[in-house]
Design a protein around this motif. Structure first.
Motif, short mmCIF file in Angstrom:
data_model
loop_
_atom_site.label_atom_id
_atom_site.label_comp_id
_atom_site.label_asym_id
_atom_site.label_seq_id
_atom_site.Cartn_x
_atom_site.Cartn_y
_atom_site.Cartn_z
N UNK A 56 41.02 -58.69 -58.39
CA UNK A 56 41.94 -57.66 -58.86
C UNK A 56 41.25 -56.30 -58.86
N UNK A 57 41.97 -55.30 -58.37
CA UNK A 57 41.45 -53.94 -58.33
C UNK A 57 40.57 -53.64 -57.14
N UNK A 58 40.27 -54.63 -56.30
CA UNK A 58 39.38 -54.40 -55.17
C UNK A 58 40.13 -53.84 -53.97
N UNK A 59 39.42 -53.07 -53.15
CA UNK A 59 39.92 -52.63 -51.86
C UNK A 59 39.34 -53.57 -50.81
N UNK A 60 40.20 -54.25 -50.06
CA UNK A 60 39.81 -55.37 -49.20
C UNK A 60 40.25 -55.10 -47.77
N UNK A 61 39.42 -55.51 -46.80
CA UNK A 61 39.79 -55.42 -45.39
C UNK A 61 39.58 -56.76 -44.71
N UNK A 62 40.55 -57.17 -43.89
CA UNK A 62 40.42 -58.35 -43.05
C UNK A 62 40.31 -57.91 -41.60
N UNK A 63 39.34 -58.48 -40.88
CA UNK A 63 39.13 -58.19 -39.47
C UNK A 63 39.77 -59.31 -38.66
N UNK A 64 40.64 -58.94 -37.70
CA UNK A 64 41.21 -59.93 -36.79
C UNK A 64 42.11 -60.94 -37.45
N UNK A 65 43.11 -60.45 -38.16
CA UNK A 65 44.01 -61.36 -38.88
C UNK A 65 44.90 -62.16 -37.95
N UNK A 66 45.08 -61.70 -36.71
CA UNK A 66 45.99 -62.38 -35.80
C UNK A 66 47.43 -62.20 -36.25
N UNK A 67 48.23 -63.25 -36.10
CA UNK A 67 49.64 -63.16 -36.48
C UNK A 67 49.91 -63.56 -37.92
N UNK A 117 35.78 -49.66 -48.99
CA UNK A 117 36.14 -51.04 -49.29
C UNK A 117 35.09 -51.71 -50.17
N UNK A 118 35.58 -52.69 -50.96
CA UNK A 118 34.71 -53.49 -51.81
C UNK A 118 34.42 -54.87 -51.20
N UNK A 119 35.33 -55.32 -50.32
CA UNK A 119 35.18 -56.64 -49.70
C UNK A 119 35.76 -56.57 -48.29
N UNK A 120 34.99 -57.04 -47.31
CA UNK A 120 35.46 -57.14 -45.92
C UNK A 120 35.16 -58.56 -45.44
N UNK A 121 36.17 -59.18 -44.82
CA UNK A 121 35.97 -60.56 -44.37
C UNK A 121 36.60 -60.79 -43.00
N UNK A 122 36.17 -61.87 -42.36
CA UNK A 122 36.78 -62.32 -41.10
C UNK A 122 36.62 -63.82 -41.00
N UNK A 143 31.69 -50.26 -46.31
CA UNK A 143 31.56 -50.85 -47.63
C UNK A 143 30.91 -49.89 -48.62
N UNK A 144 31.35 -49.98 -49.86
CA UNK A 144 30.69 -49.25 -50.94
C UNK A 144 29.40 -49.99 -51.32
N UNK A 145 28.42 -49.30 -51.88
CA UNK A 145 27.22 -50.00 -52.36
C UNK A 145 27.61 -51.11 -53.34
N UNK A 146 27.04 -52.28 -53.13
CA UNK A 146 27.40 -53.44 -53.94
C UNK A 146 28.57 -54.23 -53.40
N UNK A 147 29.23 -53.69 -52.35
CA UNK A 147 30.35 -54.40 -51.74
C UNK A 147 29.88 -55.64 -51.00
N UNK A 148 30.79 -56.59 -50.85
CA UNK A 148 30.46 -57.86 -50.20
C UNK A 148 31.21 -58.01 -48.88
N UNK A 149 30.59 -58.75 -47.97
CA UNK A 149 31.24 -59.07 -46.70
C UNK A 149 31.03 -60.55 -46.42
N UNK A 150 32.09 -61.24 -45.97
CA UNK A 150 32.06 -62.69 -45.78
C UNK A 150 32.67 -63.02 -44.42
N UNK A 151 31.96 -63.87 -43.66
CA UNK A 151 32.42 -64.16 -42.29
C UNK A 151 32.16 -65.61 -41.93
N UNK A 152 33.22 -66.31 -41.56
CA UNK A 152 33.11 -67.63 -40.94
C UNK A 152 32.99 -67.41 -39.44
N UNK A 153 31.92 -67.92 -38.83
CA UNK A 153 31.65 -67.63 -37.42
C UNK A 153 31.47 -68.95 -36.66
N UNK A 154 32.23 -69.10 -35.59
CA UNK A 154 32.17 -70.29 -34.73
C UNK A 154 31.23 -69.98 -33.57
#
Length: 244
Positions: A56-67, A117-122, A143-154
């Motif tokens: 809650x309250x975070x600014x979030x970005x998704x990379x490559x959401x597709x459809x 952003x506070x969180x960026x994921x793909x 990302x802002x300092x302290x922001x997190x990024x999470x990525x599942x990579x095949x």
């Protein structure tokens, strides 16, 4: 699986602008991966990348959401202040309330404001990025300092995922020629160590690296440039990193 020579010939053909336009039109007509269109898929991706206890309250970005913008909608439903999805093609025909959908945007060089952003994921996206080091540098900028990024990579060869290391048999120049225009299965061939090194180099602290899939390795079948790697058995990872 086609020979590397056939792949190169097709790749060169696919770089021609008229062919590119026709192929993009056909891909949009055929639709995105139906296996990734359901609510269950969106829920699984949300559970994987909601890496903070409260979004809650975070600014979030998704990379490559597709459809499927369902994961983004779940972040909005759980109270994210802003949720932005970027993609190179406008796959989604409808955009959920509270979600911004920006296309065409290349994550290697966006025009989005720094430290926004506070969180960026793909999810199953980073392996397709031509210059992952540039993309990780862009994540550090966004990302802002302290922001997190999470990525599942095949990390598998997407031509035939039952033969996950076959694309490591070729030199870099040969593979680049073979993948020209093949957006569906063109992969950068980075391994686990390449990603962890790049995130550290770009100003991140590695929070966790989870191995999600492994395979057997036959070194004699690989190009010499991969001969001394000790991470070739890893063909799937989830990496979480914090912007310092």
């Amino acid at each position: 699986m086609p020979s590397i020579a056939v792949s190169i010939a097709k790749g060169v053909l696919l770089t021609l602008p008229p062919v590119q336009r026709l192929r993009t039109k056909r891909r949009l007509h055929d639709g995105y991966d139906r296996g990734k269109d359901g609510a269950d898929y969106a829920s699984r991706v949300f559970a994987r990348h909601a890496v903070v206890a409260d979004v809650s309250g975070l600014d979030v970005m998704e990379i490559g959401a597709g459809a499927n913008l369902g994961t983004a909608a779940l972040f909005a439903r759980h109270g994210a202040h802003r949720i932005v999805c970027i993609d190179t093609i406008a796959w989604a025909s409808t955009v959920p309330h509270g979600v911004e959908y920006l296309t065409p945007v290349n994550v290697e060089a966006t025009d989005l404001p720094a430290a926004s952003f506070d969180l960026i994921y793909s999810h199953a996206v980073f392996e397709h990025i031509l210059n992952p080091d540039a993309a990780i540098a862009e994540l550090a900028r966004l990302l802002r300092p302290g922001g997190l990024t999470s990525h599942q990579i095949d990390l598998r060869d997407h031509r035939d995922k039952t033969r996950p290391l076959e694309f490591l048999q070729h030199s870099g120049p040969t593979w680049r020629l073979a993948t020209l225009g093949h957006s569906d299965w063109a992969c950068n061939r980075w391994r686990r160590g390449d990603y962890t090194d790049s995130f550290a180099r770009q100003g991140f602290r590695i929070v966790s690296v989870l191995t999600t899939d492994t395979t057997d390795v036959v070194p004699d079948n690989l190009h010499p440039s991969f001969a001394d790697r000790n991470d070739l058995d890893v063909i799937g990872i989830q990496i979480v990193a914090e912007r310092l």
